[in-house]
Structures are given as structure tokens and as C-alpha cells.
Design a protein around this motif. Sequence first.
Motif, mmCIF file in Angstrom:
data_model
loop_
_atom_site.group_PDB
_atom_site.id
_atom_site.type_symbol
_atom_site.label_atom_id
_atom_site.label_comp_id
_atom_site.label_asym_id
_atom_site.label_seq_id
_atom_site.Cartn_x
_atom_site.Cartn_y
_atom_site.Cartn_z
ATOM 1 N N ARG A 1 -77.000 23.991 -13.121
ATOM 2 C CA ARG A 1 -78.515 24.100 -12.906
ATOM 3 C C ARG A 1 -79.319 22.230 -13.967
ATOM 4 N NH1 ARG A 1 -75.295 28.610 -13.474
ATOM 5 N NH2 ARG A 1 -75.702 30.258 -12.386
ATOM 6 N N SER A 2 -80.317 22.689 -13.626
ATOM 7 C CA SER A 2 -80.759 21.769 -15.091
ATOM 8 C C SER A 2 -81.098 21.668 -16.376
ATOM 9 C CB SER A 2 -82.482 21.339 -14.685
ATOM 10 O OG SER A 2 -82.845 21.082 -13.185
ATOM 11 N N PRO A 3 -81.141 22.307 -16.986
ATOM 12 C CA PRO A 3 -80.770 22.949 -18.036
ATOM 13 C C PRO A 3 -78.654 22.320 -18.661
ATOM 14 C CG PRO A 3 -81.817 24.525 -18.029
ATOM 15 C CD PRO A 3 -81.082 24.148 -16.213
ATOM 16 N N GLU A 4 -77.760 22.994 -17.964
ATOM 17 C CA GLU A 4 -77.105 21.885 -18.163
ATOM 18 C C GLU A 4 -76.623 20.975 -17.873
ATOM 19 O OE1 GLU A 4 -75.308 26.254 -16.597
ATOM 20 O OE2 GLU A 4 -74.882 24.889 -14.847
ATOM 21 N N TYR B 1 -80.800 27.844 -21.878
ATOM 22 C CA TYR B 1 -81.753 27.935 -21.126
ATOM 23 C C TYR B 1 -80.956 28.345 -19.756
ATOM 24 C CZ TYR B 1 -84.888 26.147 -24.808
ATOM 25 O OH TYR B 1 -85.346 26.251 -26.226
ATOM 26 N N ALA B 2 -80.159 28.204 -19.234
ATOM 27 C CA ALA B 2 -80.002 28.299 -17.576
ATOM 28 C C ALA B 2 -79.537 29.673 -17.673
ATOM 29 C CB ALA B 2 -78.004 27.876 -17.467
ATOM 30 N N ARG B 3 -78.329 30.912 -18.347
ATOM 31 C CA ARG B 3 -78.293 32.015 -18.970
ATOM 32 C C ARG B 3 -78.036 32.665 -19.686
ATOM 33 N NH1 ARG B 3 -73.591 33.889 -16.714
ATOM 34 N NH2 ARG B 3 -71.709 31.929 -17.539
#
Length: 532
Positions: free
Chosen positions: A482-485, A108-110
Motif C-alpha cells: 500500500r502507498s503508506p507502506e 496508516y495502511a491499517r
Amino acid sequence: MTDWQDHLIVVPVVLPLIAAAAMLLLKEQRYGLKALISLLCLIALVGVAYALLHEAAVGGPAGDDTARIYNLGAWSAPFGITLVADRLSTLMLALTATLAAGGLLFSYARWDRAGPRFHALYLLLIMGVNGAVLTGDLFNLFVFFEVMLAASYGLLLHGSGEKRVRAGLGYVAINLTASLFFLIGVSLIYGVTGALNMADIASKVSAIPAHDRALFHIGCAILGVAFLVKAAAWPLGFWLPGAYAAASAPVAAVFAILSKVGVYVILRLATLLFGDDAGASTGFGNIWLLSAGVATVVFGAAGMVASRRLEQAAGYAVMVSSGTVLAIAGTAVPNAIGGALFYMAASTLAAGALFLIAEILGRGEDQAVSPEDAVFDDEYDDPFAADDVHEVGRVLPASTAFLGSAFILVALVTVSLPPLAGFAGKLSIFAALLSGEGVLSPTHWTIVGVLTLSSFAALIALTRFGVAGFWRREDAAPPKVRSPEFLAIGGLVLCCLWLSAGAAAGLTYAEKTGEWLASPAAYVNAVLGTAS
């Protein structure tokens, strides 16, 4: 048991299939909706997988070991399509769902927006893995195996780039060859036994005529080669480190379970078809599994030391994990198999986390320093220092602290150092191999020595990567997480810690799984004697 609980076993196959099909109807720009569907699907799969795992752990209505059987369309085995949820298959379901959830969150981060159809392919991969570990017959095993591989081809190429294309071409060629061996092996087995249901084949092995037994063994050997390729056993696993290192981080993380599908099938068929009740076929192939497993561990350990990138080392760690289970399967010691399964679960989760950590460390130097990204608001001061010399430390970025802690924990699991789950698994293996009659066995001592040396090799390799990744110049930019990571890596690390804290219960479950596998008659009776 209520009606909906009766159909719980089919959910891990049907749910991701429906969700993936629905996504194909959506435009590529609907990333948010696709991400939401995938997330809800994975949450449901995790819940179902652990519900089935709990049911397998507590046993049947009488508290004994049994298997839940689901006959599609009420066609009983061996004629219909049969799904089997026993101790081993539910363990694989739970491991797959956990690893898949971590990879999805990280994407979801990228990464889920780096190419088309990511979510559909991801769910089809999970559906293929779930079907492969649940199916009770070789034909549908081939079907689910091919669904899994077809989705993996697209996911390996996800994100494009020459490196992924090169790795993808080799990956596709190797797996298509393995599929050809699969078909040839299944054809020979069917020609001899007239059966495709694994329980049905097991019930007929001891009665195979002497003049047909060699052909049956040839068919099983060819089928075994197909799954040794998928398990990345030496010398057939040369493709794995390069292919996994070329994949995007979330894809590489979930790919860590794919090699375990090959291990699962080999373990299932070896214990089911060549157990103590197999007559002249008892123990067939054990020496080959033992040799291939030991060679794979040695090759994987050497590869970790020689690796120049963390993601390559993680790929070799996957090979070491697979080789450990294959070697122990060749010994046919039930308690040792249980310890190997526990080690496999912990090391697979750790390898998935290593792939995710590797990507963040690889891009850390290209990121700008964020002033708010710090654990402490100010630096430590020495009150007795001169006015112009107060600093005795510097700000520790929160991202570095988090990644460093996560790396240390998953490295300890991979290396199998106490007090984490990897150590508990290997200690259980050693105790089983060196107890009773095995204490004087040169083969068992050799396995103990190889596994011990592989831990030292992993320690050397991961220590080197830890120093290179976290001991940087003072002015070096900290990696940005990042938050998802953060959620993905943190979740996998917590699972490793949970396994470590519950090592006693986990080892008990794994050892009972080994005992269940060593008594194939219970599996055969459950499949052939149960109507849906």
C-alpha cells in the motif's frame, strides 16, 4: 540566537506531550484527525531533531564542541531540571524521529485503526525516548523511562491476540523488574553523593571517601543492570526477539530504538562517571560491558541463523547492534566508540525497515494478483524462437521489485557489506581497535573476530530469508504494498543510502562524539557553569 531558538531543545518533549493529550479528548472514530495531528507532530519533530543535530555538528559560537543547556524555570543545575543537547543526545533525537516517522507512515495502511489510542500512545512513547536522551539528571531519567515503558506496554498489545498478550506479560514483568533495579541503584548513588544531576555526580566521584566508594560502585552496578536489561544484553535480553516479533510491524520498527535508550544511558554514565578524572573509579565496569557486549553479539548472531521468521531475525539483529556498542564502550577507545555509534545508527534504521518488510512478505501469499501491479507491460520475447515459444521471462510485479530491492539494501547494511553504511561503521571500529597500541591487544582482536563472524552469520540468515521470501512459484501472488507502506519502507531505505553516501561526514561526526564523551569535563562545565 532568537528567543524561539533558545527554547528549541524543549520541543521534542513538549510537542508530543501536548499532541497526545489533545488526542485523548477526541472520539475514537476521529481516525483521520488523529492521523493528521500525529503526522504534523512527527514532521515538526524531525525538523527540530535535525536542526539540533546540525547545531551540535557545527559546534558553538566559536566552532568548538559544546552542549546546549536548558534549565526549566530558570533553576540552574544541579537543583533544577536540566535538559542537555550535545552530540550524543542530538544523534539519538534524530535517529528516534526518523524511525518514528517511518513507523507512523506504515501504520496508516491499517494498524492505527486496529485498536484504541494508538496515536496517543505512539507520541507518548516518542516523548519518553526524547526526554530520556535529553535529561541531565537521574530522577527525570526515571520519569521519562517510565513514560516510555508505559506507552510501550499498550503499543505491544495493540492489535490484540493471544500471541501479543503472552509476549506482553513477559515484557511487562521484565521491565517492571528493571525499574525496581533502577530505583535501588539511584537511591544508593544519591545516598553516597547527595546528588542526582549526572554532571554534579561526575564532579563528586573522585572525592568520594574510600569507605563509601564500594557502596557507590554497587549502586552504579545495580543501575547498570537495569539498563542492560533494556539494552537486551546477554543473558538479560532473552525477552526481546519474541516480544518484538509479536508486536505489530510499525510498533516493532519504532521499538528498535528502545534498546538503544539503554545503550545510550550506559554509554553516557560510563564515560561521564568513570572517565580518566574519576580517581579510584576510573574504568569501573568496563570489563563487564566488554564481556556482556561480546556475548550479546554472539547470542544475537546465533539467534539470527536459528530464526524461522524474518521478524525474529530482525529482533536478533537489534541485539547484535546493541551488543556491538556495549563491547566497544568497554574498550574505552574514543574513535572506536565513534565508529560504533555510526554503525548503531545505520543498523537501527535497517532493523526498523526489516520489521516492516517482514510483515508484507508474511501476508504476500494471501493476496490476489493485480494485473496493473507490474513493472513491465509485456514479457521479453526471443525473436529467433519458434512461433509457439517466445517467452524468456515473465512479468516482474512492481511490489516484488520494490521489496526485493529494499530487502537487499537493508540486508547489506545489517550484514555490514560494502559499500553501505554498516560496512563503513565496522571498518571504522576495526581501524580504531587495531591502530597504535591496540594492534597487539588480544581483546581488540577478539572483538574484531566476533564482529566479523557475526556479519557472516547475518549474511547466511538474511540470504535464506531472501530466497524464501522472493523466489516463489510462478503462479504465486505477489505481495501487495500500500502507498503508506511504500513511503515508510522507501523512506528508511533512503536514509540508509543517505548515511552511506555521507559516510565520511557521518563518521567524522561520530568520531568527534566519541572524543566528546572521552572528555567529560567539557560536559560537566557546560551543565554546572551555564545559567538559562
